[in-house]
Design a protein around this motif. Sequence first.
Motif, PDB file in Angstrom:
ATOM      1  N   ASP A 393      41.388  38.171  45.399  1.00 21.80           N
ATOM      2  CA  ASP A 393      42.502  37.828  44.513  1.00 21.80           C
ATOM      3  C   ASP A 393      42.137  38.100  43.052  1.00 21.80           C
ATOM      4  O   ASP A 393      42.985  38.549  42.266  1.00 21.80           O
ATOM      5  CB  ASP A 393      42.883  36.359  44.685  1.00 21.80           C
ATOM      6  CG  ASP A 393      43.586  36.091  46.007  1.00 21.80           C
ATOM      7  OD1 ASP A 393      44.049  37.056  46.647  1.00 21.80           O
ATOM      8  OD2 ASP A 393      43.659  34.908  46.412  1.00 21.80           O
ATOM      9  N   GLU A 397      44.197  40.686  40.706  1.00 19.64           N
ATOM     10  CA  GLU A 397      44.780  40.252  39.442  1.00 19.64           C
ATOM     11  C   GLU A 397      44.252  41.085  38.279  1.00 19.64           C
ATOM     12  O   GLU A 397      44.997  41.471  37.370  1.00 19.64           O
ATOM     13  CB  GLU A 397      44.486  38.771  39.201  1.00 19.64           C
ATOM     14  CG  GLU A 397      44.988  38.226  37.871  1.00 19.64           C
ATOM     15  CD  GLU A 397      46.493  38.354  37.712  1.00 19.64           C
ATOM     16  OE1 GLU A 397      46.956  38.378  36.540  1.00 19.64           O
ATOM     17  OE2 GLU A 397      47.223  38.439  38.724  1.00 19.64           O
ATOM     18  N   ARG A 400      46.083  44.279  38.224  1.00 18.00           N
ATOM     19  CA  ARG A 400      47.443  44.132  37.675  1.00 18.00           C
ATOM     20  C   ARG A 400      47.393  44.034  36.147  1.00 18.00           C
ATOM     21  O   ARG A 400      48.201  44.653  35.453  1.00 18.00           O
ATOM     22  CB  ARG A 400      48.120  42.896  38.273  1.00 18.00           C
ATOM     23  CG  ARG A 400      48.610  43.080  39.705  1.00 18.00           C
ATOM     24  CD  ARG A 400      49.462  41.930  40.164  1.00 18.00           C
ATOM     25  NE  ARG A 400      48.674  40.733  40.415  1.00 18.00           N
ATOM     26  CZ  ARG A 400      48.182  40.394  41.598  1.00 18.00           C
ATOM     27  NH1 ARG A 400      48.404  41.166  42.641  1.00 18.00           N
ATOM     28  NH2 ARG A 400      47.486  39.286  41.742  1.00 18.00           N
ATOM     29  N   GLN A 401      46.467  43.255  35.635  1.00 17.11           N
ATOM     30  CA  GLN A 401      46.354  43.100  34.190  1.00 17.11           C
ATOM     31  C   GLN A 401      46.038  44.424  33.504  1.00 17.11           C
ATOM     32  O   GLN A 401      46.583  44.730  32.438  1.00 17.11           O
ATOM     33  CB  GLN A 401      45.252  42.080  33.859  1.00 17.11           C
ATOM     34  CG  GLN A 401      45.584  40.650  34.236  1.00 17.11           C
ATOM     35  CD  GLN A 401      44.390  39.735  34.066  1.00 17.11           C
ATOM     36  OE1 GLN A 401      43.262  40.177  33.851  1.00 17.11           O
ATOM     37  NE2 GLN A 401      44.624  38.438  34.155  1.00 17.11           N
ATOM     38  N   ASN A 484      37.487  38.471  32.760  1.00 19.63           N
ATOM     39  CA  ASN A 484      38.058  37.248  33.336  1.00 19.63           C
ATOM     40  C   ASN A 484      36.950  36.312  33.808  1.00 19.63           C
ATOM     41  O   ASN A 484      37.051  35.089  33.632  1.00 19.63           O
ATOM     42  CB  ASN A 484      38.993  37.595  34.495  1.00 19.63           C
ATOM     43  CG  ASN A 484      40.273  38.244  34.026  1.00 19.63           C
ATOM     44  OD1 ASN A 484      40.649  38.152  32.864  1.00 19.63           O
ATOM     45  ND2 ASN A 484      40.979  38.906  34.938  1.00 19.63           N
TER      46      ASN A 484
END
Length: 492
Positions: A393, A397, A400-401, A484
């Motif tokens: 996940d 993510e 996508r970012q 992140n």
Amino acid sequence: MKFSIAPLKSLSSLQTDALIVFLHQPGTSCGLVEADVVDPFAAEAVQDGDFSGALGTTYIRSRPASLAARRLILVGLGAAPASSAGWLKALQAAAAALKPLAARQVHLLAADGESFLAEFAPRAFGEAAYRYTATRKVEADKAYKVDAVHVLSRHPRQAAVLKAQLARAEDIQAGVDLTRNLANLPANHCTPTHLGRVAQDLGKRHGIKVEVLGRGEIERLNMGSFLAVAQGSEQAPRFIVLRYDGAGKKDAPHVLVGKGVTFDTGGISIKPAAEMDEMKYDMSGAASVLGAFEAIARIKPRINLVGLIPATENMPSGSAIKPGDVVTSMSGQTIEILNTDAEGRLILCDALTYAERFKPASVVDIATLTGACVIALGHVNSGLFSPDDALADALLEAGRQAQDSCWRMPLSDDYAEGLKTHYADVANIAGRAAGSVTAACFLQRFTKAYRWAHLDIAGTAWKSGAAKGATGRPVPLLVSYLLNCAGSAPKA
């Protein structure tokens, strides 16, 4: 190319080679205080059918009256609000529209997207400006003319945030460019030794710890699977270890492992001649690790990062491995090599075993591993494999970012059944069915000691045809994931 944040004072008096304004459909109003100096041109273009405001459409007006700018370029954003993907596509359209123009200074303006402009302008303009020059000259008339891009900001209080965002995007693009340059190099230039030198140069420029191990040191590590691939080539193998220490000594590092096959003939299981030249890109995983380190070393987040690159050629010769040979990996597991063209997993498995010594927080390997992944996902998404839902996940993510997408593929013991063999602990291939999945199942056997994910970038690392060349993916995804993990906090 230089990027900056510039305060918006007056549209009408702004002197620039190109004022680029981004508009939503129907494209009749820019939504700004000085709309009266732009809106008439948009309304006229829409009325004449020259501009619709649809995503990625452009309209160019030279010497526009009431504007000091030499050119006004309108770019469509489609319906409001535009997504991240939409903003990137619009910026790419704007950058492409400038290719035939003699515009050096350009200004970007949007009523509601300053943050998106700062996030994606370096990427869009970097892609448009990129030219491979290592072994060729680019004619002056084909060179990209833009040398300065200014993002106009109407909010002085946001300038510092936008500048930081823009600087980070530039740093990521520097990593993408390094990756593209390496992957585009011919194999007689980009050898395993050359990859080692590039890593050492990274170390000198950014203070990264770098080790480049030769054949003798690799032998002492008992990397029998890696060496089995290397034994058919006259080029000496290299095992490259990079370390960026941006956090505390007790903080577990994240590890990136990149496949570094600098040329893949297939070995004894030789490939067809058609498009074999593209096998110089088979070190794109290694190139993306080096590109990610370039970006991370510039951004300086609070994170510890290790990069591992097994680098070799895969060649046919009298000393090359043969189908049916059995080798012993660093983990002690024996491998029957049923196909010498499934070599990427053979070098990665020893690197994945080596990763255990770092007691990592996560390990992500990146490889142009299987043609089967291209059949499954085409050239849009990288293939993502992981038994760890949280890690998968996090990578999804990050993709996508960064607008560098991946797609999670299945991974289960049922797929691994085809890797069983009478003659070793595991075979290096199964049948043709689900080839990308069984390849990931093979790698999974060597990753039991930590959280692991595999990115198959065979379909996304390069383009064929008229746009032939390396893409620099998945550097944006990797850097986004690492930032992140670090909480995006820069190192003091």
